[in-house]
Design a protein around this motif. Structure first.
Motif, PDB file in Angstrom:
ATOM      1  N   ILE A 169       0.848  -1.192   0.000  1.00 33.58           N
ATOM      2  CA  ILE A 169       0.000   0.000   0.000  1.00 33.58           C
ATOM      3  C   ILE A 169       0.881   1.238   0.000  1.00 33.58           C
ATOM      4  N   GLY A 170       0.637   2.105  -0.976  1.00 34.42           N
ATOM      5  CA  GLY A 170       1.395   3.354  -1.058  1.00 34.42           C
ATOM      6  C   GLY A 170       2.520   3.338  -2.062  1.00 34.42           C
ATOM      7  N   CYS A 171       2.601   2.283  -2.885  1.00 35.00           N
ATOM      8  CA  CYS A 171       3.620   2.257  -3.924  1.00 35.00           C
ATOM      9  C   CYS A 171       3.315   3.332  -4.968  1.00 35.00           C
ATOM     10  N   ASP A 172       4.292   3.649  -5.787  1.00 36.53           N
ATOM     11  CA  ASP A 172       4.100   4.677  -6.803  1.00 36.53           C
ATOM     12  C   ASP A 172       3.075   4.249  -7.839  1.00 36.53           C
ATOM     13  N   GLY A 173       2.231   5.183  -8.239  1.00 41.78           N
ATOM     14  CA  GLY A 173       1.361   4.951  -9.373  1.00 41.78           C
ATOM     15  C   GLY A 173       2.151   4.951 -10.674  1.00 41.78           C
ATOM     16  N   TYR A 174       1.509   4.474 -11.721  1.00 40.17           N
ATOM     17  CA  TYR A 174       2.143   4.300 -13.031  1.00 40.17           C
ATOM     18  C   TYR A 174       1.961   5.584 -13.820  1.00 40.17           C
ATOM     19  N   GLY A 175       2.882   6.536 -13.612  1.00 37.53           N
ATOM     20  CA  GLY A 175       2.719   7.837 -14.234  1.00 37.53           C
ATOM     21  C   GLY A 175       3.991   8.308 -14.912  1.00 37.53           C
ATOM     22  N   PHE A 176       3.902   8.590 -16.209  1.00 39.13           N
ATOM     23  CA  PHE A 176       5.055   9.035 -16.983  1.00 39.13           C
ATOM     24  C   PHE A 176       4.608  10.074 -18.006  1.00 39.13           C
TER      25      PHE A 176
END
Length: 319
Positions: A169-176
Motif C-alpha cells: 500500500i502506497g507504492c508509486d502509481g504508473y505515471g510518466f
C-alpha cells in the motif's frame, strides 16, 4: 521542501521573469493553493483555469490569457513533461533510518518488523513477521497486518482493518510523461493512501499512492486477492471487489459497488452507488448506480444477455 519559482523554472528549462515566488508543492488546477505549482494539458479542464488559486501554471501560450491575474503563466509547449521534471523536486526523501513506533496499549509486534520514522500505532495493533511500516504511517486500533505487508511512507490505515500477506500500500502509481523522442519521464507520486476503518484487503494487492492528494479506500470495503487500485482512485464505502479487479487511475466507485472477478475500469470515470459489474466486465465510461452491467464495453446486464442470445442465434442460422 520549498523552492524559489526562479530556481524551479531554471531546472526544468522554462524562461521566467517577474516577482519571485516560493513554491512548496504541486497540485491540480482545482486544488492548488497560492504557494503551489499547477499545470494545464487537457481542454476538459478549461473551465478550471479562471478559478485556479495556483501561484503558477505550466501552460501553452494560447490558453495563458484565461488564467487569473494572480497566477503566473509558465509558457511551454510541453506542460505535462515539465510537470514531470518539476515533480522530482517535491519527492519524499527516502532513508534507511528506523525508530520504535509510538504504540498504544496491547500491541503485538513481531521482532522482525521494520519501522521507519514517526510511526503511530493505536491500541491492540498486531503486526506479524516480515512487515515494513514506512515513515509517518499511522495504523488504527485493532488492525491486523499479516506477514510481509508493506506500507509506504505517509500511508494511513484505519481501525479494525485486516491486511493479508504480500499486499503493498502506497507504492508509486504508473505515471510518466513522454518526450517528443519517445522517452518516458517519471512523474513522482507525491500523494498518499488512506484506508478507512473496517476494511479488509486480500493477499498480494497493490494500492498506489496518489500523484497529488490521496487515494482512498473507504470504510467497510472488502478487497479480494490480487487486486490493483491505481493512483488517485476513490473506492466508496462498503464496496466489494473480487479477485483480479483492476481500477485505472482516478476511478471513483460509489458506495456498495460490487465488481466481479477480473472486471476493470478505464481511468477518470465514475461508477454510481449500488452498481454491480459482472465478472470480466470492462467499464469504459461512467455508469449510473443501482444497475447491473456486463461485457466489454460494459452495458446493462439484460441488454448484454439479449445480445448474446442474438449472436448465438446468428451462429446457429449459419449452420
Amino acid at each position: 521542501m520549498t523552492y524559489p519559482l526562479s530556481e524551479l523554472t531554471k531546472h526544468i528549462g522554462i524562461a521566467f521573469q517577474g516577482e519571485d515566488l516560493t513554491i512548496d508543492g504541486i497540485h491540480t488546477l482545482s486544488e492548488a493553493t497560492s504557494t503551489q505549482l499547477s499545470f494545464f494539458n487537457a481542454e476538459k479542464y478549461l473551465d478550471q483555469l479562471p478559478h485556479t488559486k495556483a501561484a503558477a501554471v505550466l501552460i501553452e501560450e494560447k490558453y495563458a490569457k484565461l488564467l487569473p491575474s494572480h497566477t503566473v503563466a509558465l509558457i511551454t509547449d510541453e506542460p505535462y513533461l515539465k510537470l514531470a521534471l518539476a515533480s522530482k523536486f517535491f519527492a519524499y526523501k527516502l532513508e534507511t533510518n528506523s525508530e520504535a513506533p509510538a504504540a498504544g496499549e496491547g500491541c503485538d509486534i513481531d521482532a522482525s518488523v521494520r519501522f521507519g520514522k514517526n510511526v503511530t500505532l493505536g491500541d491492540n495493533v498486531t503486526i506479524l513477521a516480515g512487515c515494513y511500516v514506512g515513515d509517518h504511517v499511522t495504523i488504527g486500533s485493532g488492525t491486523l497486518l499479516h506477514p510481509n505487508v508493506t506500507l509506504y511512507h505517509h500511508t494511513r490505515i484505519g481501525a479494525g482493518c485486516m491486511i493479508h500477506s504480500g499486499t503493498v500500500i502506497g507504492c508509486d502509481g504508473y505515471g510518466f510523461a513522454h518526450t517528443k523522442q519517445g522517452e518516458h519521464v517519471k512523474i513522482y507520486q507525491n500523494g498518499n493512501v488512506v484506508v478507512e476503518d473496517n476494511v479488509e484487503i486480500g493477499a498480494n494487492c497493490a494500492i498506489d499512492r496518489a500523484v497529488f492528494g490521496t487515494t482512498y479506500i473507504r470504510k467497510g470495503t472488502k478487497l479480494d486477492n490480487l487486486i490493483q487500485i491505481a493512483h488517485n482512485c476513490d473506492v466508496g464505502e462498503h464496496s466489494l471487489c473480487a479477485a483480479q479487479v483492476g481500477l485505472a487511475g482516478s476511478t471513483t466507485l460509489g458506495r456498495n459497488v460490487v465488481m466481479g472477478g477480473q472486471s476493470a475500469t478505464a481511468g477518470h470515470l465514475k461508477v454510481g452507488d449500488f452498481a454491480t459489474i459482472a465478472g470480466k466486465g470492462g467499464v469504459t465510461k461512467s455508469l449510473e448506480g443501482g444497475k447491473t452491467y456486463a461485457g466489454f464495453p460494459a452495458i446493462e446486464h439484460k441488454m448484454w444477455l439479449r445480445m448474446q442470445a442474438k449472436i448465438a442465434g446468428l451462429l446457429k442460422g449459419k449452420k
